[in-house]
Design an enzyme around this catalytic site. Sequence first.
Site, mmCIF file in Angstrom:
data_model
loop_
_atom_site.group_PDB
_atom_site.id
_atom_site.type_symbol
_atom_site.label_atom_id
_atom_site.label_comp_id
_atom_site.label_asym_id
_atom_site.label_seq_id
_atom_site.Cartn_x
_atom_site.Cartn_y
_atom_site.Cartn_z
ATOM 1 N N LYS A 46 -1.929 1.207 -2.901
ATOM 2 C CA LYS A 46 -1.996 0.271 -4.019
ATOM 3 C C LYS A 46 -1.588 0.908 -5.343
ATOM 4 C CE LYS A 46 -6.388 -0.702 -3.485
ATOM 5 N NZ LYS A 46 -7.708 -1.327 -3.770
ATOM 6 N N HIS A 60 -6.629 -13.352 -7.692
ATOM 7 C CA HIS A 60 -7.465 -12.348 -7.038
ATOM 8 C C HIS A 60 -8.856 -12.398 -7.658
ATOM 9 C CE1 HIS A 60 -8.953 -8.578 -5.400
ATOM 10 N NE2 HIS A 60 -7.926 -8.587 -4.562
ATOM 11 N N ARG A 61 -9.876 -12.145 -6.835
ATOM 12 C CA ARG A 61 -11.258 -12.277 -7.304
ATOM 13 C C ARG A 61 -11.926 -10.927 -7.555
ATOM 14 N NH1 ARG A 61 -14.924 -14.109 -2.062
ATOM 15 N NH2 ARG A 61 -14.133 -12.557 -0.590
ATOM 16 N N HIS A 96 -8.452 -15.510 -3.145
ATOM 17 C CA HIS A 96 -9.035 -14.734 -2.051
ATOM 18 C C HIS A 96 -10.414 -15.293 -1.707
ATOM 19 C CE1 HIS A 96 -6.232 -11.154 -1.965
ATOM 20 N NE2 HIS A 96 -5.765 -11.923 -2.934
ATOM 21 N N LYS A 130 0.842 -1.193 0.000
ATOM 22 C CA LYS A 130 0.000 0.000 0.000
ATOM 23 C C LYS A 130 0.880 1.247 0.000
ATOM 24 C CE LYS A 130 -3.728 -2.577 0.656
ATOM 25 N NZ LYS A 130 -4.829 -2.709 -0.303
ATOM 26 N N SER A 154 -7.888 -11.860 3.361
ATOM 27 C CA SER A 154 -7.273 -10.556 3.152
ATOM 28 C C SER A 154 -8.352 -9.483 3.147
ATOM 29 C CB SER A 154 -6.509 -10.546 1.819
ATOM 30 O OG SER A 154 -5.945 -9.289 1.547
#
Length: 480
Positions: A177, A294-295, A327, A175, A379
Amino acid sequence: MSPQTETKASVGFKAGVKDYKLTYYTPEYVPLDTDILAAFRVTPQPGVPSEEAGAAVAAESSTGTWTTVWTDGLTSLDRYKGRCYHIDPVPGEENQYICYVAYPLDLFEEGSVTNMFTSIVGNVFGFKALRALRLEDLRIPVAYIKTFQGPPHGIQVERDKLNKYGRPLLGCTIKPKLGLSAKNYGRAVYECLRGGLDFTKDDENVNSQPFMRWRDRFLFCAEAIYKAQAETGEIKGHYLNATAGTCEEMIKRAVFARELGVPIVMHDYLTGGFTANTSLAHYCRDNGLLLHIHRAMHAVIDRQKNHGMHFRVLAKALRLSGGDHIHAGTVVGKLEGERDITLGFVDLLRDDYTEIDADRGIYFTQSWVSTPGVLPVASGGIHVWHMPALTEIFGDDSVLQFGGGTLGHPWGNAPGAVANRVALEACVQARNEGRDLAREGATIIREAAKWSPELAAACEVWKEIKFEFPAVDVLDKAKK
């Protein structure tokens, strides 16, 4: 009468419109082991019977259309049509039903999640006779599963590659991001890995923007990985996001990651698409790369209870398409995720075999035969006080990722990583000693903080931070 007209008449063709249920509602049907089974949450328009609504879903997602067509006589509908074979009313709802549909396997191209979804969750979701439609679950037959490669490596192979056993893996999303230069980004990666994390991660929308082009990011992150490995003696990784505007560019980025010798790349599988994801998964297996998924965009599809598609279906689709991590929510963090429902699809990701379990929202028994398992990733809005609950909920075969919960530490990134590693090790040790993490979690963290100033500082910063909002998607039994 023309020859064409005579041919139509001879096969019994009769033009017009007839109820779907006359052809596609078959309560006497016993599903075959090779059928793909679907459980749909159907909300018909007022005046539409449940049998007609369920049959319409079966028809419009397989061989049917709105009117009789003479070419029906040129094929075997009994062989190819979908069948609504069972309907259950939803508890607590006046006009909502779970309709079970069986699809013959020959309707689907082998090894293609794209083709499977194009049929099952295609145009039928815009059908006017339905107020809403949601795909709750799928049973994927073994015969179809065996046409997919699945995850590039799976849980056991990943642990062997990393030489890490007996605990969850620890990660961190860098971060902010967006906006960092590649060099400063790599510096943050190094500090987090040196502090004790196993992985760091690109955020889902970090691709190749003007402030940080992908090749520069890959180079600085690789440098950070090797430096942290040399200092800690542990294998480290950073999820290098290979998601791109074309499949060709995506593979080019994965090739460069392999040339750098890093262990893992990443893909946004919903925005990138299943065809791209499956292609990348095949490349990763062939070239020894782990694949983090990642979703991003999932909540657009799965968050509303009455319309769309449940994440458990997207999780099954990912296990077919291929990914080593995905995730899966946190239960305790800032993102949506009811505990029993989350544990239900976590089981679907990791286990070889799962039984029907209404308490976890599982509608079908599912065998994955030899398909490797996928590590669920927790997460989103989690910090050291959540560590006991996360360890208890997700168990060892998981990845726990603390972005703000690492980089937000008052002393910096490396102390933030130290705090998380100490908290995790304390929870794992306490669990192995037979202590109850759910009941004693806060005490365990306080005890560890006495000898870890980094953890003590983290505990003080986040002692009041909670995300206590009711889940939108809950089990139907809650309404009974």
